[in-house]
Design a protein around this motif. Structure first.
Motif, PDB file in Angstrom:
ATOM      1  N   LEU A  41       0.870  -0.884   0.068  1.00 20.14           N
ATOM      2  CA  LEU A  41      -0.074  -0.236   0.048  1.00 20.14           C
ATOM      3  C   LEU A  41       0.532   1.573   0.296  1.00 20.14           C
ATOM      4  O   LEU A  41       2.269   0.764   0.956  1.00 20.14           O
ATOM      5  N   ARG A  42      -0.065   2.431  -0.377  1.00 23.76           N
ATOM      6  CA  ARG A  42       1.103   3.779  -0.707  1.00 23.76           C
ATOM      7  C   ARG A  42       1.702   3.868   1.206  1.00 23.76           C
ATOM      8  O   ARG A  42       3.012   4.634   1.028  1.00 23.76           O
ATOM      9  N   TRP A  43       0.478   3.994   1.798  1.00 32.00           N
ATOM     10  CA  TRP A  43       1.199   4.503   3.094  1.00 32.00           C
ATOM     11  C   TRP A  43       2.400   3.692   4.025  1.00 32.00           C
ATOM     12  O   TRP A  43       3.088   4.480   4.449  1.00 32.00           O
ATOM     13  N   GLN A  44       2.477   2.703   3.726  1.00 32.99           N
ATOM     14  CA  GLN A  44       3.266   1.585   3.520  1.00 32.99           C
ATOM     15  C   GLN A  44       4.700   2.095   3.103  1.00 32.99           C
ATOM     16  O   GLN A  44       5.310   1.869   3.739  1.00 32.99           O
ATOM     17  N   GLY A  45       4.595   2.131   1.902  1.00 36.55           N
ATOM     18  CA  GLY A  45       6.057   2.618   1.076  1.00 36.55           C
ATOM     19  C   GLY A  45       6.620   4.087   1.299  1.00 36.55           C
ATOM     20  O   GLY A  45       7.976   3.916   0.873  1.00 36.55           O
ATOM     21  N   TRP A  46       5.685   4.679   2.021  1.00 38.47           N
ATOM     22  CA  TRP A  46       6.380   6.049   2.463  1.00 38.47           C
ATOM     23  C   TRP A  46       6.105   6.110   3.511  1.00 38.47           C
ATOM     24  O   TRP A  46       7.673   6.603   4.077  1.00 38.47           O
TER      25      TRP A  46
ATOM     26  N   ARG B 211       7.520   2.825   5.495  1.00 37.27           N
ATOM     27  CA  ARG B 211       8.583   1.614   5.900  1.00 37.27           C
ATOM     28  C   ARG B 211       9.871   2.750   6.271  1.00 37.27           C
ATOM     29  O   ARG B 211      11.179   2.211   6.789  1.00 37.27           O
ATOM     30  N   PRO B 212      10.296   3.334   5.647  1.00 36.16           N
ATOM     31  CA  PRO B 212      12.175   4.089   5.639  1.00 36.16           C
ATOM     32  C   PRO B 212      12.225   4.770   6.206  1.00 36.16           C
ATOM     33  O   PRO B 212      13.498   5.097   7.396  1.00 36.16           O
ATOM     34  N   LEU B 213      11.695   4.987   7.019  1.00 38.00           N
ATOM     35  CA  LEU B 213      10.968   6.175   7.872  1.00 38.00           C
ATOM     36  C   LEU B 213      11.998   5.381   9.651  1.00 38.00           C
ATOM     37  O   LEU B 213      11.667   4.137   9.865  1.00 38.00           O
ATOM     38  N   THR B 214      12.764   5.790  10.245  1.00 33.77           N
ATOM     39  CA  THR B 214      13.419   5.939  11.091  1.00 33.77           C
ATOM     40  C   THR B 214      13.082   7.239  12.282  1.00 33.77           C
ATOM     41  O   THR B 214      12.807   7.251  12.286  1.00 33.77           O
TER      42      THR B 214
END
Length: 73
Positions: free
Chosen positions: A2-7, A9-12
């Motif tokens: 899903l788009r929100w997961q792609g957005w 995922r890379p957050l730290t």
């Protein structure tokens, strides 16, 4: 994915602590950490589902299931 997961995922931890500058619809400036804004988005959707349910009940109707998980099913 899903788009929100792609957005998201890379957050730290460092990313979500980043301060975000923005203005509301009246032009008032605000500054908050990203994590607070993310939680606001989730909470805001919950608020509106509750409003929709309450309005329907006030009109004498039984509201449909408004949970997001039911929508995805």
């Amino acid at each position: 994915m899903l788009r929100w997961q792609g957005w998201a995922r890379p957050l730290t931890d460092a990313h979500v602590q980043t301060m975000v500058d923005y203005k509301d619809s009246k032009g008032n400036p605000y500054r908050q950490p990203l994590w607070q804004l993310i939680l606001h988005v989730v909470n805001h959707g919950t608020h509106h589902r509750g409003q929709a349910s309450g309005f329907l009940r006030a009109l004498g109707h039984t509201p449909p299931v408004l949970d997001l998980v039911a929508y995805y099913r």
